[in-house]
Motif scaffolding. Structure first.
Motif, PDB file in Angstrom:
ATOM      1  N   GLU A  22      -4.533   3.631   8.279  1.00  0.00           N
ATOM      2  CA  GLU A  22      -5.120   3.830   6.953  1.00  0.00           C
ATOM      3  C   GLU A  22      -6.277   2.863   6.699  1.00  0.00           C
ATOM      4  O   GLU A  22      -6.189   1.663   6.966  1.00  0.00           O
ATOM      5  N   GLU A  74      -7.512   1.672   3.950  1.00  0.00           N
ATOM      6  CA  GLU A  74      -7.300   0.595   2.985  1.00  0.00           C
ATOM      7  C   GLU A  74      -6.871  -0.698   3.671  1.00  0.00           C
ATOM      8  O   GLU A  74      -7.192  -1.798   3.209  1.00  0.00           O
ATOM      9  N   PHE A 126       0.836  -1.203   0.000  1.00  0.00           N
ATOM     10  CA  PHE A 126       0.000   0.000   0.000  1.00  0.00           C
ATOM     11  C   PHE A 126       0.873   1.257   0.000  1.00  0.00           C
ATOM     12  O   PHE A 126       0.588   2.221  -0.715  1.00  0.00           O
ATOM     13  N   LYS A 127       1.910   1.247   0.821  1.00  0.00           N
ATOM     14  CA  LYS A 127       2.793   2.409   0.891  1.00  0.00           C
ATOM     15  C   LYS A 127       3.466   2.672  -0.454  1.00  0.00           C
ATOM     16  O   LYS A 127       3.625   3.825  -0.872  1.00  0.00           O
ATOM     17  N   ARG A 137      -6.952  -0.613  -5.560  1.00  0.00           N
ATOM     18  CA  ARG A 137      -6.882  -1.370  -4.314  1.00  0.00           C
ATOM     19  C   ARG A 137      -7.369  -2.804  -4.526  1.00  0.00           C
ATOM     20  O   ARG A 137      -6.755  -3.766  -4.046  1.00  0.00           O
ATOM     21  N   TYR A 139      -4.314   5.916   2.137  1.00  0.00           N
ATOM     22  CA  TYR A 139      -3.156   5.929   1.257  1.00  0.00           C
ATOM     23  C   TYR A 139      -3.496   6.594  -0.073  1.00  0.00           C
ATOM     24  O   TYR A 139      -2.612   6.906  -0.861  1.00  0.00           O
ATOM     25  N   HIS A 165       2.276   2.097  -3.362  1.00  0.00           N
ATOM     26  CA  HIS A 165       1.306   2.608  -4.329  1.00  0.00           C
ATOM     27  C   HIS A 165       0.557   3.841  -3.812  1.00  0.00           C
ATOM     28  O   HIS A 165      -0.448   4.249  -4.403  1.00  0.00           O
ATOM     29  N   ARG A 166       1.033   4.422  -2.739  1.00  0.00           N
ATOM     30  CA  ARG A 166       0.374   5.600  -2.157  1.00  0.00           C
ATOM     31  C   ARG A 166       0.160   6.686  -3.218  1.00  0.00           C
ATOM     32  O   ARG A 166       1.023   6.951  -4.058  1.00  0.00           O
ATOM     33  N   ASN A 167      -1.026   7.329  -3.152  1.00  0.00           N
ATOM     34  CA  ASN A 167      -1.338   8.407  -4.094  1.00  0.00           C
ATOM     35  C   ASN A 167      -1.795   9.638  -3.298  1.00  0.00           C
ATOM     36  O   ASN A 167      -2.995   9.806  -3.043  1.00  0.00           O
ATOM     37  N   PRO A 168      -0.858  10.484  -2.888  1.00  0.00           N
ATOM     38  CA  PRO A 168      -1.202  11.643  -2.056  1.00  0.00           C
ATOM     39  C   PRO A 168      -2.241  12.563  -2.685  1.00  0.00           C
ATOM     40  O   PRO A 168      -2.978  13.252  -1.964  1.00  0.00           O
ATOM     41  N   THR A 200      -5.685  11.466  -1.328  1.00  0.00           N
ATOM     42  CA  THR A 200      -5.964  11.246   0.092  1.00  0.00           C
ATOM     43  C   THR A 200      -6.940  12.259   0.677  1.00  0.00           C
ATOM     44  O   THR A 200      -7.848  11.894   1.433  1.00  0.00           O
TER      45      THR A 200
END
Length: 236
Positions: free
Chosen positions: A76, A78, A15-16, A45, A38, A18-21, A24
């Motif tokens: 998080e 997710e 998950f980290k 996901r 995330y 593929h994080r998409n700030p 969020t």
């Protein structure tokens, strides 16, 4: 437990990665800032979760539960969805002990998104499998001090269709119909709307003979109104 920690860490790290700030803030706002995200939208996901389910298909039920509880300790949201996916993979053949796990999860960082999935899918599958426990569990949960457990008592038959215990459903609604609580009012309307797709005449008769809050009544009649089933067509 060591295996569960490794699985949890692998999921969190993925998950980290593929994080998409950029996503969020919108996702956290949609959930009323109840949780951190995330920033992974559902399609991305789901793709990741599908891969994990293949990789961890052979783990034991105990390991699934341990991993799920560890994932629920993460901030998080997710991670909480991934936890439920691990349990859903084997929800059609749950052990007797599963219902205690589901009840615990209903009260861990609860909000409508996880509660509704636990109620209608995990609890629903369990109670179809162990149908002799349906009445006892539903009646007990409807009297719970915990809001989300009470909501679950309404939604555990949401997907039962013609297997719905109609009298139990209506008794549960009678138990909770006086609550001035949005999530209870909405759940009553939702389960009535879904059951109206199976038994519209029964639901109409129940709604017309029962004092329901306006939200519950409106939601309960919505599908039938859209289909022209309510009010009943005038005979000529």
């Amino acid at each position: 437990m060591e295996q569960s920690v490794l699985i949890k860490d692998a999921i969190v790290n993925e998950f980290k990665t593929h994080r998409n700030p950029a996503q969020t803030e919108a996702m956290e706002s949609y959930m009323k800032d109840q949780f951190s995200f995330y920033g992974l939208k559902t399609p991305e996901r789901s793709k990741l979760v599908k891969q994990w389910l293949k990789s961890y298909a052979s783990i034991t039920y105990s390991e699934r539960v341990e991993t799920a509880l560890l994932l629920f300790q993460e901030r998080e949201r997710e991670c909480h969805y991934a936890a439920l996916a691990l349990l859903e993979q084997v929800s059609n053949q749950p052990p007797v002990s599963a219902i205690a796990v589901y009840k615990q999860l209903l009260t861990l960082k609860p909000w409508w998104d996880t509660v509704d999935m636990i109620s209608s899918k995990l609890c629903g599958d369990y109670l179809l499998h162990y149908n002799d426990e349906l009445t006892t569990i539903t009646e007990s949960w409807s009297r719970s001090e915990h809001l989300w457990v009470r909501r679950a008592s309404l939604l555990n038959q949401l997907k039962f269709k013609d297997k719905t215990d109609e009298q139990l459903l209506y008794r549960t609604i009678h138990t909770l119909k006086h609550e001035k609580e949005f999530f209870i009012e909405k759940a009553i309307g939702w389960v009535l709307r879904e059951y109206s797709k199976t038994a519209p005449e029964s639901v109409i008769a129940f709604i017309e003979s029962t004092e329901l809050r306006s939200l519950s009544r409106r939601e309960g009649l919505k599908w039938m109104k859209n289909k022209g089933l309510y009010p009943a067509p005038t005979k000529v």
